[in-house]
Design a protein around this motif. Structure first.
Motif, mmCIF file in Angstrom:
data_model
loop_
_atom_site.group_PDB
_atom_site.id
_atom_site.type_symbol
_atom_site.label_atom_id
_atom_site.label_comp_id
_atom_site.label_asym_id
_atom_site.label_seq_id
_atom_site.Cartn_x
_atom_site.Cartn_y
_atom_site.Cartn_z
ATOM 1 N N ILE A 51 -8.094 1.805 0.085
ATOM 2 C CA ILE A 51 -8.763 0.671 -0.555
ATOM 3 C C ILE A 51 -8.258 -0.581 0.132
ATOM 4 O O ILE A 51 -7.080 -0.936 0.018
ATOM 5 N N SER A 52 -9.129 -1.245 0.872
ATOM 6 C CA SER A 52 -8.789 -2.502 1.533
ATOM 7 C C SER A 52 -9.737 -3.564 0.990
ATOM 8 O O SER A 52 -10.913 -3.584 1.343
ATOM 9 N N ALA A 53 -9.200 -4.416 0.125
ATOM 10 C CA ALA A 53 -10.017 -5.452 -0.515
ATOM 11 C C ALA A 53 -9.326 -6.807 -0.416
ATOM 12 O O ALA A 53 -9.477 -7.657 -1.296
ATOM 13 N N SER A 54 -8.578 -7.016 0.655
ATOM 14 C CA SER A 54 -7.834 -8.270 0.815
ATOM 15 C C SER A 54 -8.763 -9.444 1.101
ATOM 16 O O SER A 54 -9.929 -9.255 1.469
ATOM 17 N N ASP A 55 -8.240 -10.649 0.922
ATOM 18 C CA ASP A 55 -8.947 -11.879 1.271
ATOM 19 C C ASP A 55 -10.296 -11.989 0.566
ATOM 20 O O ASP A 55 -11.334 -12.188 1.174
ATOM 21 N N ASN A 56 -10.253 -11.804 -0.761
ATOM 22 C CA ASN A 56 -11.423 -12.011 -1.606
ATOM 23 C C ASN A 56 -11.027 -12.922 -2.772
ATOM 24 O O ASN A 56 -10.014 -13.633 -2.684
ATOM 25 N N GLU A 57 -11.800 -12.886 -3.839
ATOM 26 C CA GLU A 57 -11.512 -13.719 -5.013
ATOM 27 C C GLU A 57 -11.419 -12.859 -6.256
ATOM 28 O O GLU A 57 -11.797 -13.272 -7.358
ATOM 29 N N LEU A 58 -10.899 -11.654 -6.098
ATOM 30 C CA LEU A 58 -10.771 -10.723 -7.209
ATOM 31 C C LEU A 58 -9.707 -11.220 -8.185
ATOM 32 O O LEU A 58 -8.674 -11.778 -7.784
ATOM 33 N N SER A 59 -9.954 -11.004 -9.456
ATOM 34 C CA SER A 59 -9.047 -11.507 -10.491
ATOM 35 C C SER A 59 -8.767 -10.407 -11.508
ATOM 36 O O SER A 59 -9.249 -9.276 -11.384
ATOM 37 N N GLY A 60 -7.989 -10.735 -12.524
ATOM 38 C CA GLY A 60 -7.644 -9.767 -13.554
ATOM 39 C C GLY A 60 -6.539 -8.845 -13.105
ATOM 40 O O GLY A 60 -5.886 -9.050 -12.071
ATOM 41 N N GLN A 61 -6.320 -7.810 -13.878
ATOM 42 C CA GLN A 61 -5.238 -6.874 -13.605
ATOM 43 C C GLN A 61 -5.670 -5.756 -12.655
ATOM 44 O O GLN A 61 -6.852 -5.442 -12.544
ATOM 45 N N ILE A 62 -4.669 -5.187 -12.011
ATOM 46 C CA ILE A 62 -4.923 -3.957 -11.252
ATOM 47 C C ILE A 62 -5.139 -2.851 -12.273
ATOM 48 O O ILE A 62 -4.289 -2.621 -13.135
ATOM 49 N N PRO A 63 -6.282 -2.159 -12.213
ATOM 50 C CA PRO A 63 -6.559 -1.167 -13.266
ATOM 51 C C PRO A 63 -5.516 -0.057 -13.271
ATOM 52 O O PRO A 63 -5.094 0.432 -12.214
ATOM 53 N N SER A 64 -5.108 0.324 -14.454
ATOM 54 C CA SER A 64 -4.090 1.372 -14.574
ATOM 55 C C SER A 64 -4.595 2.715 -14.065
ATOM 56 O O SER A 64 -3.796 3.581 -13.667
ATOM 57 N N THR A 65 -5.925 2.882 -14.032
ATOM 58 C CA THR A 65 -6.477 4.161 -13.575
ATOM 59 C C THR A 65 -6.251 4.398 -12.090
ATOM 60 O O THR A 65 -6.473 5.512 -11.600
ATOM 61 N N ILE A 66 -5.806 3.369 -11.386
ATOM 62 C CA ILE A 66 -5.616 3.530 -9.941
ATOM 63 C C ILE A 66 -4.516 4.546 -9.637
ATOM 64 O O ILE A 66 -4.461 5.120 -8.546
ATOM 65 N N VAL A 67 -3.642 4.797 -10.614
ATOM 66 C CA VAL A 67 -2.564 5.761 -10.408
ATOM 67 C C VAL A 67 -3.092 7.190 -10.393
ATOM 68 O O VAL A 67 -2.337 8.132 -10.090
ATOM 69 N N ASN A 68 -4.376 7.379 -10.702
ATOM 70 C CA ASN A 68 -4.963 8.718 -10.664
ATOM 71 C C ASN A 68 -5.363 9.130 -9.244
ATOM 72 O O ASN A 68 -5.713 10.293 -9.010
ATOM 73 N N LEU A 69 -5.351 8.174 -8.316
ATOM 74 C CA LEU A 69 -5.818 8.447 -6.945
ATOM 75 C C LEU A 69 -4.688 9.075 -6.141
ATOM 76 O O LEU A 69 -4.026 8.428 -5.331
ATOM 77 N N ASP A 70 -4.470 10.367 -6.357
ATOM 78 C CA ASP A 70 -3.296 11.015 -5.761
ATOM 79 C C ASP A 70 -3.410 11.236 -4.266
ATOM 80 O O ASP A 70 -2.457 11.692 -3.633
ATOM 81 N N GLN A 71 -4.588 10.929 -3.658
ATOM 82 C CA GLN A 71 -4.736 11.030 -2.203
ATOM 83 C C GLN A 71 -4.630 9.673 -1.516
ATOM 84 O O GLN A 71 -4.693 9.595 -0.288
ATOM 85 N N LEU A 72 -4.474 8.602 -2.288
ATOM 86 C CA LEU A 72 -4.509 7.251 -1.738
ATOM 87 C C LEU A 72 -3.359 7.016 -0.776
ATOM 88 O O LEU A 72 -2.199 7.230 -1.112
ATOM 89 N N GLY A 73 -3.686 6.575 0.439
ATOM 90 C CA GLY A 73 -2.665 6.292 1.446
ATOM 91 C C GLY A 73 -2.468 4.811 1.697
ATOM 92 O O GLY A 73 -1.409 4.393 2.165
ATOM 93 N N ARG A 74 -3.487 3.995 1.391
ATOM 94 C CA ARG A 74 -3.371 2.561 1.648
ATOM 95 C C ARG A 74 -4.006 1.784 0.507
ATOM 96 O O ARG A 74 -5.151 2.034 0.137
ATOM 97 N N LEU A 75 -3.265 0.822 -0.036
ATOM 98 C CA LEU A 75 -3.772 -0.078 -1.059
ATOM 99 C C LEU A 75 -3.453 -1.502 -0.626
ATOM 100 O O LEU A 75 -2.305 -1.935 -0.655
ATOM 101 N N ASP A 76 -4.480 -2.231 -0.191
ATOM 102 C CA ASP A 76 -4.310 -3.582 0.340
ATOM 103 C C ASP A 76 -5.159 -4.534 -0.493
ATOM 104 O O ASP A 76 -6.385 -4.582 -0.365
ATOM 105 N N LEU A 77 -4.492 -5.309 -1.372
ATOM 106 C CA LEU A 77 -5.175 -6.265 -2.253
ATOM 107 C C LEU A 77 -4.634 -7.677 -2.051
ATOM 108 O O LEU A 77 -4.772 -8.533 -2.930
ATOM 109 N N ARG A 78 -4.043 -7.946 -0.917
ATOM 110 C CA ARG A 78 -3.417 -9.248 -0.694
ATOM 111 C C ARG A 78 -4.458 -10.367 -0.682
ATOM 112 O O ARG A 78 -5.639 -10.140 -0.449
ATOM 113 N N ASN A 79 -3.967 -11.575 -0.932
ATOM 114 C CA ASN A 79 -4.793 -12.780 -0.875
ATOM 115 C C ASN A 79 -5.991 -12.703 -1.811
ATOM 116 O O ASN A 79 -7.143 -12.868 -1.415
ATOM 117 N N ASN A 80 -5.702 -12.430 -3.108
ATOM 118 C CA ASN A 80 -6.710 -12.487 -4.159
ATOM 119 C C ASN A 80 -6.146 -13.314 -5.316
ATOM 120 O O ASN A 80 -5.207 -14.107 -5.119
#
Length: 947
Positions: free
Chosen positions: A417-446
């Protein structure tokens, strides 16, 4: 004495003074000797082609008519010859058969009839021609050849010129498939191609065709598939080509300009259109996909503009939509949200804007959704849960806003999941911990806020976590420290508070950045060092552990309150006492067990005069003498004055620009090298003294080689130390080492990474083979090629029978390889070429070529002098040339032609013996190169058969 008697005496005297007549070789024998002179004969196949006979009928491979002793056939199969095609064969008037199967490196081959000889070849082109793997010129013009042009000619991958003119092939009216791909063909596309009225498929890809397309495409009414990709074609795409009822058009990787013709959209059969990596511009045809069952559409890396045609998926079969790196604008058509067949969507680096159609988020078969580097806006729809096959979501550098939907946690296949450099707001959803194959989580600059989900420690595949420059708060979860493969952690420029989890010390991080938060307390001891200072800047509560981390504006260090200092001193005293007691207990236990806690396993393979403790004491960065993909090498000077080399394996080997390895972990490399070298005893293979496992890392202790590696010495300013006699000795030593592995060790071993950097030199420049981390024991009885899981070897040394497949240049890559001892032989041939030329296997001067290609081309165009290292003494030119021939034999593109390593050793030994042997010729002169081969021991004018 009478006058008559005097005349008889004078005649007798004159007769006796004439040279004694001997048998004279006939004209056909002389022609065959000219054939021999033009070829390199490393195996001595033509050794009996001499002038001791009246005719050549008894020579090896020569058959004659029993009536008149005329040569009728010549068999040079399995002769391992090299050189130009023996054109003097064409002067044999009764010759009816030539067999050259498995005889390589014959170039060029011209069977154009000689007006003086009058030979004309008839019948079909023989299938054995497909074995001429290095053939560059084939001239079959002006003969009586008939039938069809055989498909196997497309296997002649080195063919540059093909002449088939003036033969009764007819008009090729039945030819349906023309494949001349992967050659070195150049020039413009010949207009003669338009005579192929029945042609269905033309494949010209991966050549050097240039210039503009010729006119006449409308003649090819049956053409359905045309591939001219990876050439140098320029100019516009011809409209008449696009008017044909094509099914597939591939013109990628050229220099095409202009528009994509509107007529291409009218093709009723078009399912594949690829024109990426050109300089095309303008809008796409507005009706693309309306009349065509498009499945693959790739126009990436051009200058296209305008909007995406709404009709692209009208037929409902579109799978790949690739538009990256253009200037497209507008919105994504709503019709594409209904295109359920899409699997790969790449719209990155354009000027798209507006909101994404809701249904577009939920395409069920999309594996890669790349919308990055545009101006898209609006929210990420909750319907993204419908994209059940999605593995990569790249939407960085846009204007997406709103919250990240909790439904994203239901996409089980997500890897990135690469969603950096946007205007996303709110919390990181707790359901993201279900993604047991996730190798990259990039949410910087939001504009994210709230806590990091506490269950983040369940993401066991996560190797990059970047949440920098948001408004996140709370404590850093302890679970972050339990992510086993995490190597990139950036939580900077947030509002995190509290203590840094001590568990972060468990991570093996390449990047750590916790700066500019509100963290306090102690920095974990592993990171409480000056080298990590920048990782903790901007956290006033962390000022006590790293000097100069926090400095007030007046330049006075913030020492805190007096009570804090006292507390720190008390704490330091407690830590010191506890640490001293712990160390004492550890030391006593260490001495008690002899091997100690840190020395889990120790194995020796020779009688040693040093202990394992001395080795550990020498592992210091100041003693590093080399490093590679599998670890560092240290020089260890022991107490008795002996010097050893220590290889330390602590991290998983990484694939870099030089080497490709299939070692999955340091454990694999360690065990392979130990099991291989621990049992080998040979003077030309580096000696493994012992090995040990410390738990954290593994150590291999070798004999020390004072002159380092051949590669480092040969390609440095010290190369003048390697004169030709020294280089020759190195080649022979290395060959003997490899021959032992292939033929004398049971079971045989294939090294799989033979290169100059893995040939070490002792104080006398004796050579030893080293680095067996990717070696493989040959277990099969027939010792045939075995499939490997990935490419092994190093760039420039990999044999052409190692097949490397590259997919879309913007996509992933896959590799396959079949390896046996012939791969080692090819690599050793490259080492020989390095020794002869003094050049690296890969050099910027070669462009996209390697050393083997450069040598072959240079020999053809400029001769031997151009490739020999100018620093070598010219007095050794003859011997160098013969060693060069051995190297060329080893790097033959056909594995069956490469000699065995045992044969290579014999050839080198013959070179060595030949350079010292001189023998008288018939004329009383001394031949500089003679041999003791029993096949030619009676020939006083023998030729040296070292190669």
């Amino acid at each position: 004495m009478t006058q008559t008697t005097t005349m008889l005496a004078l005649a007798l005297l004159l007769f006796l003074s004439l040279p004694q007549l001997s048998h004279q070789l006939n004209q056909e024998g002389l022609f065959l000797q000219r054939v021999k002179l033009g070829l390199s004969d490393p195996s001595g196949y033509l050794s009996d082609w001499n002038d001791r006979d009246e005719n050549p009928c008894g020579w090896t491979g020569v058959n004659c008519d029993s009536m008149n002793s005329s040569v009728t056939s010549v068999d040079l199969s399995n002769a391992s010859l090299a050189g130009p095609f023996p054109i003097f064969l064409c002067r044999l008037p009764s010759l009816s058969s030539i067999s050259l199967s498995t005889t390589t490196a014959l170039t060029p081959l011209s069977l154009f009839p000689s007006p003086t000889v009058g030979i004309c070849f008839s019948g079909v082109i023989p299938a054995s021609f497909a074995l001429f793997r290095r053939l560059e010129t084939l001239n079959l013009a002006s003969n009586l050849l008939n039938g069809t042009i055989p498909a196997f000619l497309s296997n002649l991958t080195s063919l540059k010129w093909l002449g088939l003119a003036y033969n009764p092939f007819g008009q090729l009216s039945r030819l349906t498939d023309l494949d001349v791909s992967n050659n070195l063909l150049s020039g413009t596309i010949p207009a003669v191609i338009f005579r192929l009225r029945s042609i269905v498929q033309i494949e010209l890809y991966n050549n050097w065709f240039s210039g503009q397309f010729p006119s006449g495409w409308s003649n090819l009414t049956e053409l359905r598939r045309f591939d001219a990709s990876m050439n140098e074609l320029a100019g516009p795409i011809p409209n008449e080509l696009c008017e044909l009822p094509l099914e597939s058009l591939n013109l990628c990787d050229n220099k095409l300009v202009g528009l994509l013709p509107e007529s291409i959209a009218l093709s009723p059969n078009l399912n594949e259109l690829k024109v990426f990596n050109n300089s095309l511009h303008g809008s796409l045809p507005s009706q693309l996909g309306k009349h065509s069952p498009l499945q693959t559409f790739d126009v990436s890396s051009n200058n296209f503009s305008g909007e995406i045609p709404a009709s692209l998926c009208d037929k409902g079969v579109l799978e790949q939509l690739l538009l990256i790196q253009n200037s497209f604008s507008g919105t994504i058509p709503a019709s594409l949200g209904k295109c359920k067949t899409l699997t790969r969507v790449r719209l990155r680096d354009n000027r798209f804007s507006g909101e994404i159609p809701v249904e577009f988020w939920s395409l069920p078969h999309v594996d890669l959704l790349d919308l990055g580097e545009n101006s898209f806006s609006g929210p990420i729809s909750y319907m993204i849960s419908g994209a059940s096959n999605l593995s990569v979501l790249y939407i960085s550098k846009n204007r997406f806003s709103g919250t990240i939907p909790k439904e994203i946690g239901s996409i089980a296949n997500l890897l990135e999941i690469s969603a950096s450099d946007n205007e996303l707001s709110g919390q990181i959803p707790s359901t993201i911990v279900n993604l047991d194959q996730l190798g990259r989580l990039d949410l910087r600059n939001n504009k994210l806020s709230g806590d990091v989900p506490m269950g983040i420690g369940s993401l066991k595949q996560l190797n990059e976590l970047n949440l920098a420059n948001n408004g996140l708060s709370g404590q850093i979860p302890d679970g972050v420290g339990s992510l086993p493969v995490l190597n990139y952690l950036d939580l900077s420029e947030n509002q995190f508070s509290g203590k840094i989890p001590l568990a972060l010390q468990n991570l093996k991080l390449n990047v750590l950045n916790l700066s500019y938060n509100h963290l306090s307390g102690d920095i974990p001891p592993l990171y409480a060092k000056a080298m990590y200072r920048d990782s903790f800047l901007g956290n006033p509560g962390l000022c006590g552990d790293i000097p100069s981390l926090c400095t007030r504006k007046d330049g006075v260090k913030n020492r805190g309150y007096l009570w804090l200092l006292r507390s720190l001193f008390i704490l330091a005293g407690i830590v010191f006492v506890v640490g001293f007691v712990w160390f004492g207990w550890k030391f006593l236990n260490f001495r008690k067990t002899k091997k100690g806690i840190t020395m889990l396993k120790w194995r020796s393979f020779h009688k040693l005069v040093f202990s394992e403790f001395e080795i550990l004491n020498c592992i210091d960065e100041d003693n590093v003498i080399g490093s590679g993909s599998s670890g560092k090498v240290y020089k260890a000077v022991l107490s008795n004055g002996e010097v050893v080399a220590v290889k330390k394996l602590c991290e998983r080997p990484k694939i870099d620009n030089e080497s490709f390895t299939n070692v999955s972990s340091e454990k694999d490399a360690f065990e392979v090298e130990v099991e291989t070298l621990g049992k080998i005893r040979h003077k030309n293979i580096v000696r493994l003294w012992c090995c040990c496992n410390t738990g954290d890392c593994k150590l291999l202790v070798y004999e020390y080689m004072p002159n380092g590696s051949l590669g480092d010495l040969l390609h440095s300013s010290k190369s003048d130390l390697l004169d030709w006699p020294t280089r020759f000795r190195i080649a022979l030593d290395a060959a003997e080492g490899l021959s032992y592995l292939h033929h004398d060790y049971v079971p045989p071993i294939v090294h799989r990474d033979v290169k100059s950097n893995n040939i070490l030199l002792d104080a006398e420049f004796g050579a030893r083979i080293s680095d067996f981390g990717v070696a493989k024991i040959v277990k099969t009885a027939n010792r045939g090629a075995e499939p490997m899981s990935a490419i092994t070897g190093s760039c420039g040394y990999i044999a052409p029978d190692a097949v490397l497949f590259g997919l879309n240049p913007t996509a992933e890559y896959a590799y396959t390889l079949r390896v046996n001892e012939k791969s080692d032989i090819y690599s050793f041939g490259v080492v020989i070429l390095e020794l002869v030329t003094g050049r690296r296997p890969i050099d910027p001067e070669f462009g996209e070529k390697d050393l083997v290609t450069w040598v072959c081309n240079s020999l053809d165009q400029k001769g031997t002098n151009h490739v020999i290292d100018p620093n070598l003494d010219s007095a050794f030119k003859e011997q160098i040339s013969k060693v060069l021939d051995i190297g060329l034999l080893c790097v033959s593109s056909l594995p069956s032609i490469r000699p065995s390593m045992r044969r290579v050793v014999k050839l080198l030994q013959e070179v060595k013996a030949g350079s010292k042997t001189r023998r008288a010729t018939k004329d009383g002169e001394v031949s500089p190169y003679c041999c003791e081969d029993p096949l030619i021991k009676e020939d006083l004018s023998c030729e040296f058969l070292a190669t």
